[in-house]
Scaffold this active site. Structure first.
Site, PDB file in Angstrom:
ATOM      1  N   LYS A 133       7.493  -0.587   4.157  1.00  0.00           N
ATOM      2  CA  LYS A 133       7.021  -1.046   5.470  1.00  0.00           C
ATOM      3  C   LYS A 133       7.780  -2.262   5.981  1.00  0.00           C
ATOM      4  CE  LYS A 133       2.226   0.572   5.622  1.00  0.00           C
ATOM      5  NZ  LYS A 133       0.826   0.211   5.794  1.00  0.00           N
ATOM      6  N   LYS A 172      -1.068   8.302   9.950  1.00  0.00           N
ATOM      7  CA  LYS A 172      -1.733   8.079  11.228  1.00  0.00           C
ATOM      8  C   LYS A 172      -0.946   7.121  12.104  1.00  0.00           C
ATOM      9  CE  LYS A 172      -5.469   5.439   9.024  1.00  0.00           C
ATOM     10  NZ  LYS A 172      -5.110   4.085   8.607  1.00  0.00           N
ATOM     11  N   LYS A 206       4.904  12.068   3.966  1.00  0.00           N
ATOM     12  CA  LYS A 206       3.441  12.012   3.992  1.00  0.00           C
ATOM     13  C   LYS A 206       2.933  12.016   5.433  1.00  0.00           C
ATOM     14  CE  LYS A 206       1.273   8.145   3.766  1.00  0.00           C
ATOM     15  NZ  LYS A 206       0.786   6.802   3.406  1.00  0.00           N
TER      16      LYS A 206
END
Ligand code: TYM
Length: 328
Positions: A113, A197, A194
């Site tokens: 991230k 959202k 993956k």
């Protein structure tokens, strides 16, 4: 009875990945345990660029309503907002002081991230410690989550043990609870990534609250492989395996049953059958969501009552923790 703790960040639009890997598992296990389900709004602050104050408040209530719409029963389980129970932050600070930097530097989710971003906040780095505090402050036995949380759960176990060695107060060792199939639902557009959202890629995710037409469209364009249908004499491609995992989760069928059902079926048929099962499963959830979310006063009452009960339990742990470390 075992204590279960889990949570979801109120960011983005919750997907069938969240539903299969986490929410539906909580519901399936709900009657067996003493359950604590949290909307982790403090975790949502770790990427401040992605939120606004008003947006975060709305999303927090949305996720609470979604928990209930999926079948979490507020009479049987606590459903509360993390920031309403201050003991989470207090314990996170204390655990910060006993968590070696070396362990944190190995966290792969932070690495992915934070890639190439100079302005990343310290909070994002510290995210797993707050998560450990969430779990340990209730001495939870079981943490039902998707596979992407495995490393975070392992560091929570390690932090619990290190805290015990240093201060003599032993938290319960939390164990991960995950689905065998469906702990890692992949993107429909790319079965090697993956389902997330926070991704805005078209055709990537199916939202729990998506309308039937949108769900069907997303599945129809799902990536499979260059073949034309399911052929069990060959290894199944990741896209096909993913569709079967989704189907299994929504129908309760095992992997073997799904394979037998689709053996020889064309990919078009596979995709529409899976889409139909997802639509059938999510339609009542969507309807309940709108009813529950529409009664905001009622929803807030449930959250307040749960937060009070959660705080009492968290405080009981903190009395011992403060005593053990010599503060308070
Ligand atoms: P979050 O909000 O990213 O995801 C919520 C839950 O959904 C699961 N999940 C998936 N499962 C299967 N396939 C997928 N594609 C998929 N994507 C997400 C996640 O594993 C998770 O169970 N760090 C947590 C929130 C958290 C937490 C906690 C969880 C904070 N404190 C304490 C448990 C206990 C997170 O970001 O989840």
């Amino acid at each position: 009875q075992k204590t279960v703790f889990s949570g979801v960040q109120p960011t983005g639009n919750l997907t069938i990945g969240n539903y299969i890997g986490a929410l539906s598992l909580w519901v399936a296990e709900q009657d067996k345990h003493d359950n604590i389900f949290c909307i982790v709004d403090l975790h949502a602050l770790t990427i401040p660029e992605a939120i606004t104050a008003a947006g975060l408040r709305e999303k927090t209530l949305d996720v609470a309503a979604l928990y209930m719409a999926c079948g979490i029963d507020s009479d049987r389980s606590l459903i509360f907002v993390q920031s309403q129970v201050r003991q989470h932050s207090e314990l996170a600070w204390i655990l910060n002081c006993v968590t070696p930097m070396g362990w944190m530097n190995r966290m792969t989710q932070f690495k992915s991230k934070s890639e190439n971003v100079e302005t990343i906040g310290v909070g994002l780095y510290d995210y797993p410690v707050l998560m450990a505090a969430d779990i340990l402050v209730y001495n939870a036995d079981l943490v039902p989550v998707g596979d992407d949380q495995r490393q975070h759960l392992e560091i929570a176990q390690d932090i619990a043990q290190r805290f015990g060695n240093l201060f003599g107060y032993q938290f319960t060792r939390p164990e991960m609870l995950a689905r065998k199939e469906g702990a890692r639902i992949m993107g429909l557009d790319d079965p090697t990534a993956k389902m997330s959202k926070s991704s805005s890629a078209r055709g990537h995710a199916v939202g729990i609250l998506d309308e039937p037409a949108a769900i069907m469209k997303a599945f129809k364009s799902a990536k499979t492989d260059s073949g034309s249908g399911v052929d069990l004499s060959q290894p199944l491609s990741p896209g096909v395996v993913n569709l079967m995992a989704i189907y299994g989760a929504f129908t309760g069928k095992t992997r073997a049953e799904c394979e037998a059902e689709f053996d020889g079926a064309g990919y078009g048929k596979l995709k529409t059958t899976v889409a139909d099962a997802v639509i059938a499963g999510l339609t009542p959830v969507r309807e309940r969501f709108h009813a529950i979310r529409g009664d905001e006063a009622g929803l807030r009452r449930i959250l307040d009552r749960s937060a009070e009960a959660a705080a009492a339990r968290a405080e009981a742990t903190m009395v011992e923790v403060r005593q053990a470390v010599g503060i308070g």
